[in-house]
Design a protein around this motif. Structure first.
Motif, PDB file in Angstrom:
ATOM      1  N   MET A   1       0.844  -1.195   0.000  1.00 15.72           N
ATOM      2  CA  MET A   1       0.000   0.000   0.000  1.00 15.72           C
ATOM      3  C   MET A   1       0.879   1.244   0.000  1.00 15.72           C
ATOM      4  N   THR A   2       0.719   2.097  -0.994  1.00 14.52           N
ATOM      5  CA  THR A   2       1.540   3.306  -1.093  1.00 14.52           C
ATOM      6  C   THR A   2       0.968   4.406  -0.226  1.00 14.52           C
ATOM      7  N   ARG A   3       1.881   5.152   0.370  1.00 13.57           N
ATOM      8  CA  ARG A   3       1.460   6.267   1.205  1.00 13.57           C
ATOM      9  C   ARG A   3       1.283   7.515   0.363  1.00 13.57           C
ATOM     10  N   ARG A   4       0.240   8.237   0.640  1.00 15.99           N
ATOM     11  CA  ARG A   4       0.009   9.497  -0.056  1.00 15.99           C
ATOM     12  C   ARG A   4       0.909  10.566   0.518  1.00 15.99           C
ATOM     13  N   LEU A   5       1.552  11.320  -0.359  1.00 17.06           N
ATOM     14  CA  LEU A   5       2.401  12.413   0.089  1.00 17.06           C
ATOM     15  C   LEU A   5       1.529  13.564   0.582  1.00 17.06           C
ATOM     16  N   PRO A   6       2.003  14.311   1.584  1.00 14.41           N
ATOM     17  CA  PRO A   6       1.221  15.457   2.064  1.00 14.41           C
ATOM     18  C   PRO A   6       1.015  16.475   0.941  1.00 14.41           C
ATOM     19  N   SER A   7      -0.144  17.086   0.927  1.00 16.90           N
ATOM     20  CA  SER A   7      -0.433  18.100  -0.086  1.00 16.90           C
ATOM     21  C   SER A   7       0.347  19.370   0.191  1.00 16.90           C
ATOM     22  N   ALA A   8       0.396  20.240  -0.814  1.00 16.56           N
ATOM     23  CA  ALA A   8       1.107  21.504  -0.644  1.00 16.56           C
ATOM     24  C   ALA A   8       0.475  22.332   0.472  1.00 16.56           C
ATOM     25  N   GLY A   9      -0.853  22.298   0.565  1.00 20.72           N
ATOM     26  CA  GLY A   9      -1.540  23.039   1.617  1.00 20.72           C
ATOM     27  C   GLY A   9      -1.174  22.543   3.001  1.00 20.72           C
ATOM     28  N   THR A  10      -1.042  21.219   3.132  1.00 22.61           N
ATOM     29  CA  THR A  10      -0.662  20.649   4.425  1.00 22.61           C
ATOM     30  C   THR A  10       0.754  21.052   4.799  1.00 22.61           C
ATOM     31  N   LEU A  11       1.666  21.053   3.829  1.00 24.53           N
ATOM     32  CA  LEU A  11       3.054  21.439   4.096  1.00 24.53           C
ATOM     33  C   LEU A  11       3.146  22.914   4.490  1.00 24.53           C
ATOM     34  N   VAL A  12       2.378  23.759   3.810  1.00 23.27           N
ATOM     35  CA  VAL A  12       2.364  25.182   4.168  1.00 23.27           C
ATOM     36  C   VAL A  12       1.797  25.360   5.579  1.00 23.27           C
ATOM     37  N   ALA A  13       0.731  24.642   5.876  1.00 22.95           N
ATOM     38  CA  ALA A  13       0.138  24.720   7.219  1.00 22.95           C
ATOM     39  C   ALA A  13       1.135  24.274   8.276  1.00 22.95           C
ATOM     40  N   LEU A  14       1.855  23.207   7.989  1.00 16.54           N
ATOM     41  CA  LEU A  14       2.864  22.718   8.931  1.00 16.54           C
ATOM     42  C   LEU A  14       3.966  23.748   9.134  1.00 16.54           C
ATOM     43  N   LEU A  15       4.385  24.403   8.059  1.00 19.23           N
ATOM     44  CA  LEU A  15       5.412  25.440   8.165  1.00 19.23           C
ATOM     45  C   LEU A  15       4.937  26.599   9.031  1.00 19.23           C
ATOM     46  N   VAL A  16       3.688  27.021   8.824  1.00 17.66           N
ATOM     47  CA  VAL A  16       3.129  28.112   9.627  1.00 17.66           C
ATOM     48  C   VAL A  16       3.097  27.729  11.099  1.00 17.66           C
ATOM     49  N   VAL A  17       2.658  26.521  11.404  1.00 20.09           N
ATOM     50  CA  VAL A  17       2.580  26.076  12.797  1.00 20.09           C
ATOM     51  C   VAL A  17       3.970  25.993  13.417  1.00 20.09           C
ATOM     52  N   VAL A  18       4.954  25.519  12.656  1.00 17.96           N
ATOM     53  CA  VAL A  18       6.325  25.450  13.173  1.00 17.96           C
ATOM     54  C   VAL A  18       6.856  26.851  13.484  1.00 17.96           C
ATOM     55  N   LEU A  19       6.616  27.799  12.586  1.00 19.39           N
ATOM     56  CA  LEU A  19       7.072  29.173  12.817  1.00 19.39           C
ATOM     57  C   LEU A  19       6.402  29.786  14.039  1.00 19.39           C
ATOM     58  N   ILE A  20       5.109  29.522  14.202  1.00 19.09           N
ATOM     59  CA  ILE A  20       4.395  30.051  15.359  1.00 19.09           C
ATOM     60  C   ILE A  20       4.903  29.398  16.640  1.00 19.09           C
ATOM     61  N   ALA A  21       5.218  28.096  16.572  1.00 23.56           N
ATOM     62  CA  ALA A  21       5.764  27.417  17.744  1.00 23.56           C
ATOM     63  C   ALA A  21       7.117  28.009  18.129  1.00 23.56           C
ATOM     64  N   ILE A  22       7.957  28.299  17.143  1.00 26.49           N
ATOM     65  CA  ILE A  22       9.252  28.932  17.415  1.00 26.49           C
ATOM     66  C   ILE A  22       9.043  30.315  18.026  1.00 26.49           C
ATOM     67  N   ALA A  23       8.091  31.075  17.456  1.00 30.20           N
ATOM     68  CA  ALA A  23       7.807  32.417  17.980  1.00 30.20           C
ATOM     69  C   ALA A  23       7.326  32.355  19.423  1.00 30.20           C
ATOM     70  N   ALA A  24       6.518  31.356  19.731  1.00 36.65           N
ATOM     71  CA  ALA A  24       5.976  31.242  21.086  1.00 36.65           C
ATOM     72  C   ALA A  24       7.028  30.782  22.091  1.00 36.65           C
ATOM     73  N   LEU A  25       7.916  29.885  21.666  1.00 30.04           N
ATOM     74  CA  LEU A  25       8.891  29.303  22.586  1.00 30.04           C
ATOM     75  C   LEU A  25      10.192  30.093  22.649  1.00 30.04           C
ATOM     76  N   THR A  26      10.706  30.498  21.500  1.00 30.61           N
ATOM     77  CA  THR A  26      11.984  31.225  21.453  1.00 30.61           C
ATOM     78  C   THR A  26      11.882  32.381  20.456  1.00 30.61           C
ATOM     79  N   PRO A  27      11.153  33.436  20.795  1.00 24.72           N
ATOM     80  CA  PRO A  27      10.948  34.538  19.845  1.00 24.72           C
ATOM     81  C   PRO A  27      12.244  35.226  19.441  1.00 24.72           C
ATOM     82  N   GLY A  28      13.278  35.164  20.275  1.00 22.51           N
ATOM     83  CA  GLY A  28      14.545  35.797  19.947  1.00 22.51           C
ATOM     84  C   GLY A  28      15.206  35.226  18.710  1.00 22.51           C
ATOM     85  N   LEU A  29      14.820  34.015  18.299  1.00 24.16           N
ATOM     86  CA  LEU A  29      15.379  33.432  17.082  1.00 24.16           C
ATOM     87  C   LEU A  29      14.840  34.102  15.823  1.00 24.16           C
ATOM     88  N   LEU A  30      13.697  34.749  15.938  1.00 24.22           N
ATOM     89  CA  LEU A  30      13.046  35.345  14.768  1.00 24.22           C
ATOM     90  C   LEU A  30      13.198  36.855  14.692  1.00 24.22           C
TER      91      LEU A  30
END
Length: 271
Positions: A1-30
């Motif tokens: 069974m082949t796995r479906r690759l994440p869509s572009a929208g999902t990858l963008v959403a993941l990037l946004v969440v990662v950036l927000i997590a960095i901003a919340a935890l270590t804002p000095g990095l940004l």
């Protein structure tokens, strides 16, 4: 069974969440600036390379304030969702397991509470306790709880009828053991995705309350408070209102997108 690759929208959403997590935890990095650094020679500057989100009426860099506001805004979203699900788990499991008069009473209370708009319940809590971060968390959590509690009750009733629950009871396991080992995990697992969806909703509600002056107040850099402060200059300095609003929308969409994907993976019930 082949796995479906994440869509572009999902990858963008993941990037946004990662950036927000960095901003919340270590804002000095940004950002190398501080959220309260005032420069009276740089007030109300439009977005530029030096200030990508512009500056406010005190010369503070708006992007920096948005970055530092992520901790408070996301903290409120997570806290409110936690409060809502804590209430929902108690009421939903009590109703689903007890049955009879207890189930009927809790269900009627939930139906009455659900009939009120959730934001109205939140406003009622704030009017009693007064605006503060803790009050916003409690208010949004209480306002969201009735809907979640009905879902928890439905999951409990559905899992109770599963064959493996009856098999565990037939093997002599105690009622508490059956609930702890089988019913609770299987009833809660599909709701994890729903909780993820609730975080984005809670962030939007909390920002709305702060914008109305009923939540976190300026000079805090919570996103709703930034909107509240920026509305005084909306006709001349559009970036103070539009850009924090865009961030709120992007975060809500990103969390919702990831929540939907998680819901699909876990096979959870649609909300």
């Amino acid at each position: 069974m082949t796995r479906r690759l994440p869509s572009a929208g999902t990858l963008v959403a993941l990037l946004v969440v990662v950036l927000i997590a960095i901003a919340a935890l270590t804002p000095g990095l940004l950002t190398g600036r501080g959220p309260t650094e005032i420069d009276l020679h740089a007030t109300l500057l439009a977005p530029s390379w030096a200030h990508p989100f512009g500056t406010d009426d005190a010369g503070r860099d708006l992007l920096t304030r948005v970055i530092y506001g992520a901790r408070q805004s996301m903290g409120i979203g997570l806290g409110a969702t936690g409060v809502a699900f804590a209430i929902a788990l108690v009421l939903g499991f009590t109703a689903g397991l007890a049955g009879g008069v207890v189930d009927t009473a809790i269900t009627r209370v939930l139906e009455v509470a659900f009939a009120f708009p959730a934001l109205l319940l939140a406003l009622l809590v704030i009017s009693v306790r007064g605006p503060s971060v803790a009050t916003v968390i409690a208010a949004v959590g209480i306002g969201s709880a009735p809907g979640y509690a009905r879902m928890v009750r439905g999951q409990v009733l559905a899992v109770r009828q599963a064959g493996y629950i009856e098999a565990a009871a037939a093997l002599g396991h105690s009622r508490l053991a059956v609930v702890r080992r089988h019913l609770f995990p299987n009833a809660v697992r599909p709701l994890v995705a729903v909780a993820t969806l609730g975080i984005g909703q809670s962030v939007v509600w909390a920002s709305g309350l702060s914008f109305l002056g009923l939540g976190v107040a300026p000079p805090d850099s919570e996103w709703g408070a930034l909107l509240d402060a920026g509305r005084l200059h909306i006709t001349t300095s559009w970036w103070l209102e539009i850009l924090p609003g865009v961030v709120i929308v992007l975060v809500a969409l990103a969390v919702t997108t990831l929540g939907r994907n998680l819901q699909h993976l876990l096979g959870g019930a649609a909300r």
